[in-house]
Design a protein around this motif. Structure first.
Motif, PDB file in Angstrom:
ATOM      1  N   GLY A  17       0.801  -1.208   0.000  1.00 49.14           N
ATOM      2  CA  GLY A  17       0.000   0.000   0.000  1.00 49.14           C
ATOM      3  C   GLY A  17       0.840   1.267   0.000  1.00 49.14           C
ATOM      4  N   VAL A  18       2.103   1.157   0.422  1.00 48.10           N
ATOM      5  CA  VAL A  18       2.953   2.342   0.530  1.00 48.10           C
ATOM      6  C   VAL A  18       3.890   2.605  -0.649  1.00 48.10           C
ATOM      7  N   VAL A 216      13.816  -2.699  -1.260  1.00 45.85           N
ATOM      8  CA  VAL A 216      14.008  -3.716  -0.219  1.00 45.85           C
ATOM      9  C   VAL A 216      12.677  -4.176   0.361  1.00 45.85           C
ATOM     10  N   ILE A 217      11.868  -3.214   0.826  1.00 51.33           N
ATOM     11  CA  ILE A 217      10.637  -3.566   1.533  1.00 51.33           C
ATOM     12  C   ILE A 217       9.500  -3.895   0.573  1.00 51.33           C
ATOM     13  N   CYS A 218       9.254  -2.995  -0.384  1.00 50.80           N
ATOM     14  CA  CYS A 218       8.075  -3.130  -1.245  1.00 50.80           C
ATOM     15  C   CYS A 218       8.280  -4.084  -2.415  1.00 50.80           C
ATOM     16  N   ALA A 252      -1.386   7.108   3.658  1.00 54.73           N
ATOM     17  CA  ALA A 252       0.029   7.489   3.631  1.00 54.73           C
ATOM     18  C   ALA A 252       0.223   8.811   2.911  1.00 54.73           C
ATOM     19  N   GLY A 253      -0.457   8.986   1.779  1.00 57.48           N
ATOM     20  CA  GLY A 253      -0.298  10.231   1.019  1.00 57.48           C
ATOM     21  C   GLY A 253      -0.829  11.437   1.766  1.00 57.48           C
ATOM     22  N   THR A 298      -0.378  -3.926  -7.104  1.00 55.00           N
ATOM     23  CA  THR A 298       0.240  -2.821  -6.415  1.00 55.00           C
ATOM     24  C   THR A 298       1.476  -2.396  -7.159  1.00 55.00           C
ATOM     25  N   ALA A 299       2.003  -1.261  -6.723  1.00 55.71           N
ATOM     26  CA  ALA A 299       3.158  -0.731  -7.405  1.00 55.71           C
ATOM     27  C   ALA A 299       4.384  -1.566  -7.191  1.00 55.71           C
TER      28      ALA A 299
END
Length: 299
Positions: A17-18, A216-218, A252-253, A298-299
């Motif tokens: 989502g981020v 790394v995370i997404c 988040a945005g 998702t992105a």
């Protein structure tokens, strides 16, 4: 659902989502090719040892054509379009538009010859979801950033088409090695453009942390957690978390970037979410447990 499943579910809802937030920050300091290359290359380096440990990379060779097609539609094209679009529109807007991917998936499946009957409920869902997209996109199309809206909607089409290739041609391909191969291919594609547009000096602020978090995370961690979630709860239930991604993206945005939250955005989110749930309610989707597919990409 087990406690472990709940934790993995919550992690995926946040992790996927981020990315829109991180992309928005990153494109302020580097070119789009540099961003996509850095994301793919770093994730490849992190995941490659895991793929090599299983000794399954050689098994990909007979499937290289559909793997390339999957990589193009899942990473090469959409990640470029997302970053380019977010130069002109908010991360919140992007996340909400991508939420229409399940609706587009139903339409794409029909165009590719699916014999599954839609039924009244799913037809109503398609209509509601498309109405939500119209509510969200109309102001931008009338005078804002129409090209960016088209780019994000093209991303939704890519995310809807890639799983069709995976379901039809890549069911027996091990997921982690395939992910590494796709990321590596994308890295090669963007290496030249990235070198040509490499910044003269390191960007400041949150640009580098955003690129690192995206890679790394997404990307790397996200796929590892995703595969673990699939093993824990199954492929169909694992993808339910994607309905929460738009809410995470908007939150988040708005909270971290100060992006506006308008009534049309809230209305569009409700319509798209309701439409997605109805449009996919009775779907008998072919989802191999070993394939990194997304119901709401998702992105």
């Amino acid at each position: 659902m087990s406690r472990r499943g709940v934790v993995l579910f919550a992690l995926m809802a946040v992790i996927w989502g981020v990315p829109y937030l991180m992309i928005k920050v990153a494109v302020e300091g580097v070119s789009v090719p540099v961003l996509v290359f850095a994301r793919c290359a770093l994730a490849t380096l992190l995941l490659l040892p895991l793929a090599l440990r299983g000794g399954q990379l050689a098994a990909l060779r007979p499937h290289w054509k559909p793997i390339v097609a999957f990589a193009v539609l899942e990473m090469v094209v959409p990640w470029f379009l997302l970053a380019k679009a977010e130069q002109d529109i908010t991360s919140s807007m992007t996340g909400l538009l991508i939420a229409a991917s399940p609706i587009v998936t139903v339409l794409v499946a029909r165009m590719l010859g699916s014999s599954e009957r839609l039924g009244l409920t799913r037809m109503v869902g398609l209509g509601i979801g498309l109405a939500g997209v119209a509510v969200l996109a109309a102001p931008e199309l009338r005078g804002g950033s129409p090209l960016a809206i088209v780019e994000v909607l093209l991303v939704a089409v890519c995310y809807a088409t890639a799983p069709q290739i995976a379901a039809r041609r890549l069911q027996d391909v091990p997921s982690l090695p395939m992910t590494v191969a796709c990321l590596g291919f994308a890295s090669i594609v963007y290496a030249g453009p990235a070198i040509a547009t490499w910044p003269a000096e390191l960007p400041g602020g949150w640009v580098l942390p955003a690129i690192g978090g995206l890679a790394v995370i997404c990307t790397a961690v996200a796929f590892i957690v995703f595969f673990a979630l699939i093993r824990e709860v199954g492929p169909s239930r694992a993808l339910v978390f994607t309905y929460l991604n738009p809410a995470v993206a908007v939150t988040a945005g708005v909270v971290l970037l100060g992006e506006p939250l308008t009534l049309p955005m809230i209305a569009a989110f409700v319509l798209i979410l309701a439409g997605s749930v109805l449009a996919t309610r009775s779907a008998k989707v072919v989802e191999p447990a070993a394939t990194p597919q997304r119901a709401n990409a998702t992105a």
